[in-house]
Write a protein that holds these residues in place. Sequence first.
Motif, PDB file in Angstrom:
ATOM      1  N   ARG A  21      32.659  -7.429  68.223  1.00 24.88           N
ATOM      2  CA  ARG A  21      33.476  -8.225  69.145  1.00 24.88           C
ATOM      3  C   ARG A  21      34.150  -9.383  68.426  1.00 24.88           C
ATOM      4  N   SER A  22      33.430  -9.987  67.481  1.00 24.66           N
ATOM      5  CA  SER A  22      34.026 -11.087  66.714  1.00 24.66           C
ATOM      6  C   SER A  22      35.158 -10.581  65.827  1.00 24.66           C
ATOM      7  N   VAL A  23      35.034  -9.329  65.372  1.00 23.19           N
ATOM      8  CA  VAL A  23      36.105  -8.723  64.576  1.00 23.19           C
ATOM      9  C   VAL A  23      37.361  -8.585  65.427  1.00 23.19           C
ATOM     10  N   LEU A  54      48.190  -1.917  59.735  1.00 22.72           N
ATOM     11  CA  LEU A  54      46.805  -2.115  59.306  1.00 22.72           C
ATOM     12  C   LEU A  54      45.893  -1.204  60.114  1.00 22.72           C
ATOM     13  N   ILE A  55      45.001  -0.515  59.412  1.00 22.93           N
ATOM     14  CA  ILE A  55      43.987   0.308  60.074  1.00 22.93           C
ATOM     15  C   ILE A  55      42.632  -0.322  59.805  1.00 22.93           C
ATOM     16  N   LEU A  56      41.953  -0.687  60.872  1.00 24.06           N
ATOM     17  CA  LEU A  56      40.666  -1.367  60.788  1.00 24.06           C
ATOM     18  C   LEU A  56      39.584  -0.420  61.298  1.00 24.06           C
ATOM     19  N   ILE A  57      38.663  -0.053  60.423  1.00 27.95           N
ATOM     20  CA  ILE A  57      37.575   0.841  60.813  1.00 27.95           C
ATOM     21  C   ILE A  57      36.348  -0.001  61.144  1.00 27.95           C
ATOM     22  N   CYS A  58      35.802   0.184  62.328  1.00 21.82           N
ATOM     23  CA  CYS A  58      34.587  -0.527  62.742  1.00 21.82           C
ATOM     24  C   CYS A  58      33.397   0.409  62.573  1.00 21.82           C
ATOM     25  N   GLN A  59      32.597   0.168  61.547  1.00 15.01           N
ATOM     26  CA  GLN A  59      31.438   1.016  61.267  1.00 15.01           C
ATOM     27  C   GLN A  59      30.171   0.283  61.683  1.00 15.01           C
ATOM     28  N   ASN A  60      29.513   0.810  62.703  1.00 12.82           N
ATOM     29  CA  ASN A  60      28.320   0.162  63.242  1.00 12.82           C
ATOM     30  C   ASN A  60      27.020   0.717  62.680  1.00 12.82           C
ATOM     31  N   TRP A  61      27.044   1.947  62.167  1.00 17.30           N
ATOM     32  CA  TRP A  61      25.831   2.526  61.594  1.00 17.30           C
ATOM     33  C   TRP A  61      26.204   3.522  60.500  1.00 17.30           C
ATOM     34  N   PRO A  62      25.293   3.808  59.557  1.00 12.43           N
ATOM     35  CA  PRO A  62      25.574   4.758  58.483  1.00 12.43           C
ATOM     36  C   PRO A  62      25.888   6.148  59.047  1.00 12.43           C
ATOM     37  N   ASP A  63      26.742   6.873  58.344  1.00 12.30           N
ATOM     38  CA  ASP A  63      27.121   8.241  58.718  1.00 12.30           C
ATOM     39  C   ASP A  63      27.829   8.311  60.065  1.00 12.30           C
ATOM     40  N   GLU A  64      28.339   7.191  60.536  1.00 11.84           N
ATOM     41  CA  GLU A  64      29.111   7.205  61.780  1.00 11.84           C
ATOM     42  C   GLU A  64      30.405   7.993  61.594  1.00 11.84           C
ATOM     43  N   PHE A  65      30.935   7.953  60.365  1.00 10.82           N
ATOM     44  CA  PHE A  65      32.165   8.664  60.053  1.00 10.82           C
ATOM     45  C   PHE A  65      31.894   9.716  58.980  1.00 10.82           C
ATOM     46  N   GLY A  66      32.628  10.800  59.042  1.00 14.12           N
ATOM     47  CA  GLY A  66      32.448  11.889  58.090  1.00 14.12           C
ATOM     48  C   GLY A  66      33.030  11.575  56.725  1.00 14.12           C
ATOM     49  N   PRO A  67      32.687  12.376  55.705  1.00 11.90           N
ATOM     50  CA  PRO A  67      33.133  12.111  54.333  1.00 11.90           C
ATOM     51  C   PRO A  67      34.638  12.235  54.132  1.00 11.90           C
ATOM     52  N   ARG A  68      35.338  12.904  55.050  1.00 12.36           N
ATOM     53  CA  ARG A  68      36.783  13.068  54.905  1.00 12.36           C
ATOM     54  C   ARG A  68      37.582  12.094  55.776  1.00 12.36           C
ATOM     55  N   VAL A  83      40.998  -1.533  56.083  1.00 15.57           N
ATOM     56  CA  VAL A  83      39.815  -2.382  55.963  1.00 15.57           C
ATOM     57  C   VAL A  83      38.696  -1.719  56.758  1.00 15.57           C
ATOM     58  N   CYS A  84      37.532  -1.582  56.135  1.00 12.57           N
ATOM     59  CA  CYS A  84      36.359  -1.052  56.832  1.00 12.57           C
ATOM     60  C   CYS A  84      35.392  -2.207  57.086  1.00 12.57           C
ATOM     61  N   CYS A  85      35.260  -2.598  58.352  1.00 13.24           N
ATOM     62  CA  CYS A  85      34.319  -3.653  58.730  1.00 13.24           C
ATOM     63  C   CYS A  85      32.984  -2.999  59.062  1.00 13.24           C
ATOM     64  N   TYR A  86      31.946  -3.387  58.367  1.00 14.38           N
ATOM     65  CA  TYR A  86      30.663  -2.729  58.593  1.00 14.38           C
ATOM     66  C   TYR A  86      29.611  -3.708  59.101  1.00 14.38           C
ATOM     67  N   GLY A  87      28.717  -3.169  59.926  1.00 12.17           N
ATOM     68  CA  GLY A  87      27.624  -3.961  60.466  1.00 12.17           C
ATOM     69  C   GLY A  87      26.460  -4.038  59.504  1.00 12.17           C
ATOM     70  N   GLY A 103      36.428  -1.697  47.561  1.00  9.76           N
ATOM     71  CA  GLY A 103      37.499  -2.665  47.737  1.00  9.76           C
ATOM     72  C   GLY A 103      37.940  -2.872  49.171  1.00  9.76           C
ATOM     73  N   ILE A 104      37.621  -1.938  50.077  1.00  9.54           N
ATOM     74  CA  ILE A 104      38.047  -2.116  51.468  1.00  9.54           C
ATOM     75  C   ILE A 104      36.869  -2.407  52.391  1.00  9.54           C
ATOM     76  N   ARG A 105      35.637  -2.381  51.871  1.00 12.52           N
ATOM     77  CA  ARG A 105      34.463  -2.653  52.702  1.00 12.52           C
ATOM     78  C   ARG A 105      34.256  -4.163  52.849  1.00 12.52           C
ATOM     79  N   VAL A 106      34.143  -4.617  54.081  1.00  3.63           N
ATOM     80  CA  VAL A 106      33.973  -6.043  54.363  1.00  3.63           C
ATOM     81  C   VAL A 106      32.899  -6.205  55.440  1.00  3.63           C
ATOM     82  N   PRO A 107      31.905  -7.072  55.227  1.00  2.00           N
ATOM     83  CA  PRO A 107      30.926  -7.314  56.294  1.00  2.00           C
ATOM     84  C   PRO A 107      31.625  -7.837  57.541  1.00  2.00           C
ATOM     85  N   ALA A 108      31.207  -7.361  58.693  1.00  3.71           N
ATOM     86  CA  ALA A 108      31.850  -7.783  59.941  1.00  3.71           C
ATOM     87  C   ALA A 108      31.827  -9.299  60.094  1.00  3.71           C
TER      88      ALA A 108
END
Length: 269
Positions: A21-23, A54-68, A83-87, A103-108
């Motif tokens: 939500r803060s993101v 800009l495409i912002l990916i919100c990743q909340n848990w591991p393996d939420e998104f596939g390898p492709r 940018v991939c914002c991860y929890g 380079g695109i992984r950023v803590p939420a």
Amino acid sequence: MNTPPQKCVLIVGNDQTCEMRSVLESVREICRGAQIVSCASLEAIPDEEAFPDLILICQNWPDEFGPRTLSDLVSRFPISRFVCCYGVWCEADGRTRTIWPLGIRVPARCVSTRLKLEWEIIRGGRAAFPLTAGRDEIFQLEATDGSLRFDTEGGAPLIQVESGDRTYRKMLEERIVSWEGRIANTMNDEAIDLLMIDLDPWEMIVNQLETRTLVAPIVGVMGLAHPETITAAKLLGIEAVICKVAPEQELFQALNRSLQVKAIPQAEC
């Protein structure tokens, strides 16, 4: 007079969790005036969706998104910024999984500074960097214009930096010098004002900390700063633990705060 096209931010993933939500709030504040499109998954992205800036990916848990996931997004939107914002539960992905480039992984919790950088690139105010940029390159890119200065009395603080990664240690030392600090060349707890320790690998460092008598305040940096590890580090006397991919300002503020606390005269019993 031609009106420039409206900027667009595409958010992929669940942006309604507590961490994300803060993101979303940061996106609305920093990308003011842009169209914001939220899609829970790649499949939910409309076929007619134009190229988002800009495409912002919100990743909340591991393996939420596939390898492709990233390659599919890049194939469809080749000129977009990513940018991939991860929890907190995804902090180990940088070591155990390679879906998202470092380079695109950023803590939420640290996304605001990165969003400002990306938006400046999109608006043409800064040169772009590639998806393959490493953490050290991103750290340098996020560096400020030199306005940060240690707020201490009695001259430049003397800071000792300890890290098994020589390149990373040198980078930290250069940042400290740019903030008008001095680097201690030899370890002397009574002489230094602050000790900065690379806490990776934690299993090895924790044993050293348990048997070490420390006088100066300590700030730690860590790649995988899980809450339980941060708690354990603080129990061992470390005042703050900063994620290695956190923005420069967060690291500076932690060091400056510890130096200011150290400068406060202690009450005599």
